[in-house]
Design a protein around this motif. Structure first.
Motif, PDB file in Angstrom:
ATOM      1  N   GLN A 148      -0.985  11.000   1.909  1.00 16.76           N
ATOM      2  CA  GLN A 148      -0.569   9.760   1.240  1.00 16.76           C
ATOM      3  C   GLN A 148       0.503  10.057   0.206  1.00 16.76           C
ATOM      4  O   GLN A 148       0.368  10.981  -0.597  1.00 16.76           O
TER       5      GLN A 148
ATOM      6  N   ARG B 109       0.847  -1.195   0.000  1.00 13.75           N
ATOM      7  CA  ARG B 109       0.000   0.000   0.000  1.00 13.75           C
ATOM      8  C   ARG B 109       0.883   1.245   0.000  1.00 13.75           C
ATOM      9  O   ARG B 109       2.058   1.187   0.347  1.00 13.75           O
ATOM     10  N   ARG B 110       0.292   2.345  -0.398  1.00 13.45           N
ATOM     11  CA  ARG B 110       1.024   3.610  -0.364  1.00 13.45           C
ATOM     12  C   ARG B 110       1.224   4.063   1.086  1.00 13.45           C
ATOM     13  O   ARG B 110       0.354   3.888   1.933  1.00 13.45           O
TER      14      ARG B 110
ATOM     15  N   VAL C 197       1.348   6.388   4.229  1.00 14.65           N
ATOM     16  CA  VAL C 197       0.578   7.532   4.717  1.00 14.65           C
ATOM     17  C   VAL C 197       1.302   8.113   5.921  1.00 14.65           C
ATOM     18  O   VAL C 197       1.578   7.397   6.893  1.00 14.65           O
TER      19      VAL C 197
END
Length: 285
Positions: free
Chosen positions: A273, A263-264, A266
């Motif tokens: 993000q 996932r990106r 954050v």
């Protein structure tokens, strides 16, 4: 009666013999098939031999080499001896006509490897070669400065991809100068951090191997074949196509990582993000 009984027995024996021969033929055929497949595999292994890199499918140093920097956490002799053997067998090392140039960042003397003790040396190493991609594994502090210098030489559009895995460099600097940055999801507990390091050591090899193949399999038109070094302010050329677009980047990073979910990143304080900073999620059981 006796003649018919003998004839019947002979017929049964004949059928049995025929069945046995048929099974033998089938077994022999299967064995030959296995041997044939094994022979094909053997041939492929021979083609990947360090002495025959020119026959390796699709991969040629003429198209550019892959520079793999092995920094903190990945520059021990044990890790290098195992990992570089795999790279050599699959792609070949530059010194033998292959496409991989491993560069070890360490202060230790390792005669069998190309080592640097100052990250500034990476600039000269890359600048002197026809490079198709740079893979950073455990990039040390200050790496981003020299990546930035390389990018400036190409007016911020170098004709090669730059992937950074598990950097110990300034992350924002890495984000700015690399196509993407990838780390493991971090936990607050020191005990969990120790487990995390072991997980990184176990999977890093496979991630880098997939990254090398990904770079080599990028379409040739992703780069401008007529690219030349441009002074700052000159007209920009489009060296990369939409394969590196923001919307597609996540799927490409996920393909390189494999099964583990990506996932990106954050930011915990701002909630912002990142565009090209990713984390590999931990297995929560």
């Amino acid at each position: 009666m006796k003649a018919k009984w003998v004839e019947k027995l002979f017929t049964v024996l004949l059928c049995g013999l025929a069945a046995f021969m048929c099974q033998s033929c089938e077994k022999k055929s299967a064995e030959e098939t296995v041997q044939s497949v094994a022979g094909s595999i053997k041939i492929k292994v021979q083609e990947a031999s360090p002495r025959n890199y020119s026959d390796m499918a699709r991969y040629s140093p003429e198209d550019g080499i892959i520079c793999v920097l092995l920094g903190y956490g990945f520059n021990s002799a044990d890790f290098l001896e195992d990992f570089l053997v795999i790279l050599e067998e699959r792609y070949g090392l530059e010194e033998d006509g292959g496409i991989i140039l491993p560069v070890v960042f360490t202060e230790d003397i390792m005669e069998e490897f190309l080592t640097i003790s100052k990250i500034s040396s990476l600039y000269d190493i890359v600048n002197e070669r026809n490079v198709k991609g740079i893979i950073l594994l455990g990039a040390p502090e200050g790496t981003h400065r020299y990546l930035g210098k390389l990018r400036q030489d190409w007016d911020e559009r170098p004709p090669y991809a730059i992937f950074s895995f598990m950097p110990q460099d300034d992350v924002m600097g890495e984000e700015f100068n690399c196509d993407f940055v990838l780390e493991y999801e971090r936990n607050a507990s020191p005990e969990e951090e120790e487990v995390e390091v072991k997980a990184i050591d176990k999977t890093a090899e496979q991630i880098v191997l997939r990254a090398v193949r990904y770079m080599e399999d990028l379409p040739n038109d992703i780069y401008n074949p007529d690219s030349v070094r441009l002074p700052a302010g000159s007209e920009k050329h489009s060296f990369r196509n939409s394969i590196f677009s923001d919307k597609d980047l996540h799927s490409h990073v996920q393909s390189i990582v494999g099964e583990k979910k990506v996932r990106r990143y954050v930011d915990g304080e701002t909630g912002i993000q990142s565009i090209n900073h990713f984390v590999i999620e931990q297995d929560h059981r």
